[in-house]
Structures are given as structure tokens and as C-alpha cells.
Design a protein around this motif. Sequence first.
Motif, mmCIF file in Angstrom:
data_model
loop_
_atom_site.group_PDB
_atom_site.id
_atom_site.type_symbol
_atom_site.label_atom_id
_atom_site.label_comp_id
_atom_site.label_asym_id
_atom_site.label_seq_id
_atom_site.Cartn_x
_atom_site.Cartn_y
_atom_site.Cartn_z
ATOM 1 N N ILE A 1 0.833 -1.200 0.000
ATOM 2 C CA ILE A 1 0.000 0.000 0.000
ATOM 3 C C ILE A 1 0.874 1.260 0.000
ATOM 4 C CG2 ILE A 1 -1.920 -1.149 1.134
ATOM 5 C CD1 ILE A 1 -1.147 0.427 3.698
ATOM 6 N N ILE A 2 0.337 2.302 -0.601
ATOM 7 C CA ILE A 2 0.927 3.637 -0.513
ATOM 8 C C ILE A 2 -0.193 4.570 -0.053
ATOM 9 C CG2 ILE A 2 2.850 3.327 -2.103
ATOM 10 C CD1 ILE A 2 1.177 4.491 -4.326
ATOM 11 N N VAL A 3 0.170 5.528 0.791
ATOM 12 C CA VAL A 3 -0.846 6.369 1.429
ATOM 13 C C VAL A 3 -0.608 7.840 1.082
ATOM 14 C CG1 VAL A 3 -1.919 7.022 3.621
ATOM 15 C CG2 VAL A 3 -1.003 4.704 3.328
ATOM 16 N N LEU A 4 -1.665 8.480 0.650
ATOM 17 C CA LEU A 4 -1.652 9.916 0.351
ATOM 18 C C LEU A 4 -2.427 10.609 1.460
ATOM 19 C CD1 LEU A 4 -1.180 12.373 -1.504
ATOM 20 C CD2 LEU A 4 -3.203 11.657 -2.808
ATOM 21 N N ARG A 5 -1.757 11.525 2.165
ATOM 22 C CA ARG A 5 -2.420 12.226 3.269
ATOM 23 C C ARG A 5 -1.698 13.533 3.568
ATOM 24 N NH1 ARG A 5 -1.114 7.461 6.864
ATOM 25 N NH2 ARG A 5 1.131 7.450 6.776
ATOM 26 N N GLY A 6 -2.213 14.226 4.530
ATOM 27 C CA GLY A 6 -1.567 15.437 5.018
ATOM 28 C C GLY A 6 -1.411 16.518 3.964
ATOM 29 N N SER A 7 -0.268 17.181 3.992
ATOM 30 C CA SER A 7 -0.047 18.324 3.103
ATOM 31 C C SER A 7 -0.039 17.927 1.635
ATOM 32 C CB SER A 7 1.258 19.039 3.472
ATOM 33 O OG SER A 7 2.356 18.152 3.346
ATOM 34 N N GLU A 8 0.414 16.710 1.327
ATOM 35 C CA GLU A 8 0.383 16.261 -0.073
ATOM 36 C C GLU A 8 -1.050 16.170 -0.588
ATOM 37 O OE1 GLU A 8 3.789 13.398 -1.576
ATOM 38 O OE2 GLU A 8 2.804 12.586 0.221
ATOM 39 N N LEU A 9 -1.929 15.609 0.209
ATOM 40 C CA LEU A 9 -3.333 15.485 -0.172
ATOM 41 C C LEU A 9 -3.993 16.866 -0.222
ATOM 42 C CD1 LEU A 9 -5.783 13.746 -0.868
ATOM 43 C CD2 LEU A 9 -6.131 13.377 1.585
ATOM 44 N N ALA A 10 -3.706 17.692 0.765
ATOM 45 C CA ALA A 10 -4.292 19.029 0.822
ATOM 46 C C ALA A 10 -3.825 19.899 -0.350
ATOM 47 C CB ALA A 10 -3.946 19.703 2.146
ATOM 48 N N ALA A 11 -2.662 19.600 -0.906
ATOM 49 C CA ALA A 11 -2.177 20.354 -2.068
ATOM 50 C C ALA A 11 -2.926 19.956 -3.334
ATOM 51 C CB ALA A 11 -0.676 20.125 -2.255
ATOM 52 N N MET A 12 -3.540 18.773 -3.341
ATOM 53 C CA MET A 12 -4.230 18.280 -4.525
ATOM 54 C C MET A 12 -5.730 18.556 -4.513
ATOM 55 S SD MET A 12 -2.582 14.584 -5.152
ATOM 56 C CE MET A 12 -0.861 14.325 -5.502
ATOM 57 N N PHE A 13 -6.316 18.658 -3.315
ATOM 58 C CA PHE A 13 -7.766 18.829 -3.193
ATOM 59 C C PHE A 13 -8.068 19.899 -2.160
ATOM 60 C CE2 PHE A 13 -7.152 14.641 -4.896
ATOM 61 C CZ PHE A 13 -8.077 14.611 -5.917
ATOM 62 N N PRO A 14 -9.170 20.614 -2.351
ATOM 63 C CA PRO A 14 -9.525 21.680 -1.401
ATOM 64 C C PRO A 14 -9.768 21.125 0.004
ATOM 65 C CG PRO A 14 -10.934 21.753 -3.364
ATOM 66 C CD PRO A 14 -10.124 20.501 -3.446
ATOM 67 N N THR A 15 -9.467 21.944 0.997
ATOM 68 C CA THR A 15 -9.743 21.604 2.379
ATOM 69 C C THR A 15 -11.200 21.901 2.688
ATOM 70 O OG1 THR A 15 -7.461 22.131 2.969
ATOM 71 C CG2 THR A 15 -9.058 22.045 4.774
ATOM 72 N N CYS A 16 -11.858 20.998 3.393
ATOM 73 C CA CYS A 16 -13.249 21.198 3.779
ATOM 74 C C CYS A 16 -13.351 22.368 4.735
ATOM 75 C CB CYS A 16 -13.820 19.952 4.452
ATOM 76 S SG CYS A 16 -13.740 18.470 3.414
#
Length: 148
Positions: free
Chosen positions: A132-147
Amino acid sequence: MSIRAAQFIKARAFSAMVFVLLGLAPALAVVRIGDDSGGQIGPYLAKYRALRASGERVEIDGAGASACTMLLGIIPRNHICVTPRASLVFHSAWDPQGDQGVSADGNRILWSTYPEGIRQWIKRRGGLHSQIIVLRGSELAAMFPTCR
């Protein structure tokens, strides 16, 4: 214009406004996704296509794994937001028989649903494989808007 005619026009305008607002109501709904361990690809494709058609927004709040990650390419990006708790778990598609053998057809489906930015992120981590590879934190927030 008579008072009666003016009242009639106001009533019609008010009714029209109510119907417009009611028509927008489904688009304002939010579906929260979290702690979804995924599953077989087919049901997730159907689920996310129906969700896209509904116009509902998707809030990722917790882990979304496996087939769950297909929402990234099916739901429009402007209908997705992520919370600080959000994480997306990727791996190769497994054979539907449950023996965790890689399914080439499943991988093609997964890959074809992911947006280009996600594909590039996966490629930089060696591609889809059994680990598995996990996308989270600042990397994820850079790709999609924050709620909000």
C-alpha cells in the motif's frame, strides 16, 4: 398596474424563487467518506457514478482505501474536499477471488479512473503494486480543497 396584479406578480416571483432553491438542495448535500476499506471495483463505480449524477459534494474525513480511491476521478474535483484526518490508500487491484493476486483488468480500471495528478503521484512511488501507498496530510491538501 392594479394592486391585485402586483400581488399576483410578487406571489409568482416568490414561488419561482422557492422552486429554484428546492432544485439546488440536492447539490448542497454532503456525503462524508471515512474509514472505507474499499471492495470490488464494480459496485464502487456504480456508487460513485450515481453520486456524481446527484451533484452532492464529497467530504473525505478518514481513510478511503482500495476501490474507494476511484472517487477521485469520478466525482468532479470541485465537489471533493478533504479534512486533516483524510488519507487515501492505494494498491494494485486484487483478483476478485480474494487470493490477493494482482488483477491486470482491475488495475486498468483503477488507473483509468484516476486523475493525472494522482497517476503522477502513484508513479513517483513505484506505481500500483501489492504494497500500500498512502496519500495524506499536506500532499493530499495540495491536490484537493480543504473542507470548511
